[in-house]
Design a protein around this motif. Sequence first.
Motif, PDB file in Angstrom:
ATOM      1  N   PRO A  12      -1.160   8.902   1.780  1.00  0.00           N
ATOM      2  CA  PRO A  12      -0.059   9.555   2.499  1.00  0.00           C
ATOM      3  C   PRO A  12       0.773   8.589   3.340  1.00  0.00           C
ATOM      4  O   PRO A  12       1.945   8.844   3.599  1.00  0.00           O
ATOM      5  N   HIS A  13       0.176   7.482   3.760  1.00  0.00           N
ATOM      6  CA  HIS A  13       0.925   6.550   4.604  1.00  0.00           C
ATOM      7  C   HIS A  13       0.399   5.143   4.319  1.00  0.00           C
ATOM      8  O   HIS A  13      -0.800   4.927   4.199  1.00  0.00           O
ATOM      9  N   SER A  14       1.327   4.196   4.260  1.00  0.00           N
ATOM     10  CA  SER A  14       0.891   2.833   3.984  1.00  0.00           C
ATOM     11  C   SER A  14       0.878   2.012   5.259  1.00  0.00           C
ATOM     12  O   SER A  14       1.892   1.930   5.962  1.00  0.00           O
ATOM     13  N   ILE A  15      -0.255   1.395   5.543  1.00  0.00           N
ATOM     14  CA  ILE A  15      -0.271   0.487   6.698  1.00  0.00           C
ATOM     15  C   ILE A  15       0.076  -0.934   6.260  1.00  0.00           C
ATOM     16  O   ILE A  15       0.114  -1.841   7.053  1.00  0.00           O
ATOM     17  N   PHE A  16       0.313  -1.115   4.949  1.00  0.00           N
ATOM     18  CA  PHE A  16       0.594  -2.464   4.436  1.00  0.00           C
ATOM     19  C   PHE A  16       2.052  -2.633   4.022  1.00  0.00           C
ATOM     20  O   PHE A  16       2.388  -3.477   3.198  1.00  0.00           O
ATOM     21  N   GLY A  17       2.908  -1.802   4.525  1.00  0.00           N
ATOM     22  CA  GLY A  17       4.318  -1.941   4.178  1.00  0.00           C
ATOM     23  C   GLY A  17       4.571  -1.486   2.755  1.00  0.00           C
ATOM     24  O   GLY A  17       3.842  -0.633   2.226  1.00  0.00           O
ATOM     25  N   ASP A  18       5.567  -2.115   2.141  1.00  0.00           N
ATOM     26  CA  ASP A  18       6.045  -1.662   0.839  1.00  0.00           C
ATOM     27  C   ASP A  18       5.067  -1.808  -0.309  1.00  0.00           C
ATOM     28  O   ASP A  18       5.203  -1.173  -1.331  1.00  0.00           O
TER      29      ASP A  18
ATOM     30  N   ALA B 138      -4.627  19.628  -7.191  1.00  0.00           N
ATOM     31  CA  ALA B 138      -3.230  19.180  -7.105  1.00  0.00           C
ATOM     32  C   ALA B 138      -2.885  18.565  -5.747  1.00  0.00           C
ATOM     33  O   ALA B 138      -1.860  17.916  -5.608  1.00  0.00           O
ATOM     34  N   ARG B 139      -3.725  18.758  -4.741  1.00  0.00           N
ATOM     35  CA  ARG B 139      -3.436  18.111  -3.454  1.00  0.00           C
ATOM     36  C   ARG B 139      -3.629  16.599  -3.554  1.00  0.00           C
ATOM     37  O   ARG B 139      -2.954  15.829  -2.887  1.00  0.00           O
TER      38      ARG B 139
ATOM     39  N   GLN C  18       2.230   1.608  -4.818  1.00  0.00           N
ATOM     40  CA  GLN C  18       2.844   1.350  -6.115  1.00  0.00           C
ATOM     41  C   GLN C  18       1.892   1.733  -7.244  1.00  0.00           C
ATOM     42  O   GLN C  18       2.305   2.131  -8.305  1.00  0.00           O
ATOM     43  N   ASN C  19       0.626   1.545  -6.984  1.00  0.00           N
ATOM     44  CA  ASN C  19      -0.356   1.737  -8.049  1.00  0.00           C
ATOM     45  C   ASN C  19      -1.441   2.707  -7.613  1.00  0.00           C
ATOM     46  O   ASN C  19      -2.416   2.306  -6.999  1.00  0.00           O
ATOM     47  N   PRO C  20      -1.258   3.936  -7.875  1.00  0.00           N
ATOM     48  CA  PRO C  20      -2.263   4.891  -7.424  1.00  0.00           C
ATOM     49  C   PRO C  20      -3.586   4.692  -8.159  1.00  0.00           C
ATOM     50  O   PRO C  20      -3.644   4.008  -9.178  1.00  0.00           O
ATOM     51  N   ASN C  21      -4.620   5.322  -7.643  1.00  0.00           N
ATOM     52  CA  ASN C  21      -5.900   5.302  -8.367  1.00  0.00           C
ATOM     53  C   ASN C  21      -5.733   6.094  -9.662  1.00  0.00           C
ATOM     54  O   ASN C  21      -5.113   7.152  -9.662  1.00  0.00           O
TER      55      ASN C  21
END
Length: 478
Positions: free
Chosen positions: A343-349, A199-200, A353-356
Amino acid sequence: IPVEQFDLIIFGGTGDLAKRKILPGLYRRFLSGQIPEGSRIIGAARSEHGVEEFRDIVRSAIAEHVAPDKHDDDAISGFLNSLEYVTIDALGTGGWKELAALMRPSVVRAFYFSVGPSLFGAIAERLKKYKVTDDESRIVVEKPFGHDLPTAKALNETLSRHFTEQQIYRIDHYLGKETVQNLMAVRFANMLFEPLWNARNIDHIQITVAETVGVGGRGEYYDKSGAIRDMVQNHLMQLLCLIAMEPPYAFDPDALRDEKLKVIRALEPVEPDDIVRGQYLGDDEGPSYLEDCGNPSSLTESYVALKVRVSNWRWKGAPFYLRTGKRMRARSSEIAIVFKDPPHSIFGDQAGQNPNVLVIRLQPNEGMNLTVTIKEPGPGGIRLIEVPLDMTFKEALGAEADDIPDAYERLIMDVIRGNQTLFMRGDEVEAAWAWTDPIIAQVEDRANRPKPYEPGSSGPEESLILMHRDGRRWREVK
Ligand code: BG6
């Protein structure tokens, strides 16, 4: 892998399951050379047939249920020659001595109970009384294994009066499916997935078993059962267990079944708001559920969606959403493991949006697909796109993929080998009922009419809410 010479006795040998699955499956094994010379398949049923009549029945079953490219005249006649037939009265005395006389020492004996559960006890008792079985004999029992916990317990007690647990093979044919077994290989033969399998890292899991068929033809049985008993208590529960269980110490029957049992015991009771039930409407292609089951006031569900929580260290916080139904848009069974966003996006917004998503396709188009986010090729900054890493069995294995044995073929051969790994243990079946009984009781108490849904859809609208309110959505059924 070769098996020892055997005699397989099929009670209900001229019944629907025998004709559709068991006998065609055995023929395919014969064709592939897996059935040793001298093995016999003995049909046992109430109808007075001679062996030639039985062979004709099986010949037609092969013509109807085996792919035409596997119709080989020599193999068919070889297979038919291995057949015998005994007229037997499961509740009386007729035929039992004849059956006992057919038995041979030092040949594996397996007895397939392809009959209604009301006959299990009578057959088990007579097998012993007439000394048809020996200590090594195996019995194979079909679902439904009971209607609820008390009936399942009673069945277990009846069978255990005559046979040891090591002799009893309770079939859940989903465990015989190639892709279902592959699930264990994916999880426990790779380094890539298991460290993330909790679950993590996983947001939630979706298990879908969608069918296009209705219940026409078996409406009377189905109406007493419904999707929760017919599919969730067994097939979906088994899939959930294989996804959720801890690694067993070996691919060994008890090691595996112990781990599955722990998962079932860790299931939380399902809240009323976490269940959506449906009934299909009619259209040009077929009648509605209410017409199919012949009961205009039926409250039985032909579709169910559930949110299930596994209460243990690994899964707390990552729910399992299960759904299954008849007359849906496509025949499509899959398990989707939806990972969390980074956990954090370095590419902005754009990111997150689309997880693995790891999709294990159970049927059709068996295989696996992992969605990965990559940079869209081209000049001008980083734009993220989602691409699938696709592994369909057909592409990876070529023609070999066409020869994957059907679930029943594999399971019957496992019975002959004496391998119980892919069969359910008595305590496992009871635990599964202990979890589903309160769900069914709750549904029955509230006497809510299942929500109608359009045939060819992905179920009732209300099932979308189950996901939307958690900020999630179902994958498309296709
Ligand atoms: C059976 C159910 O166990 O499984 C049926 O009783 C269902 O209602 C069937 O149609 C689905 O099996 P499969 O192998 O076609 O997915």
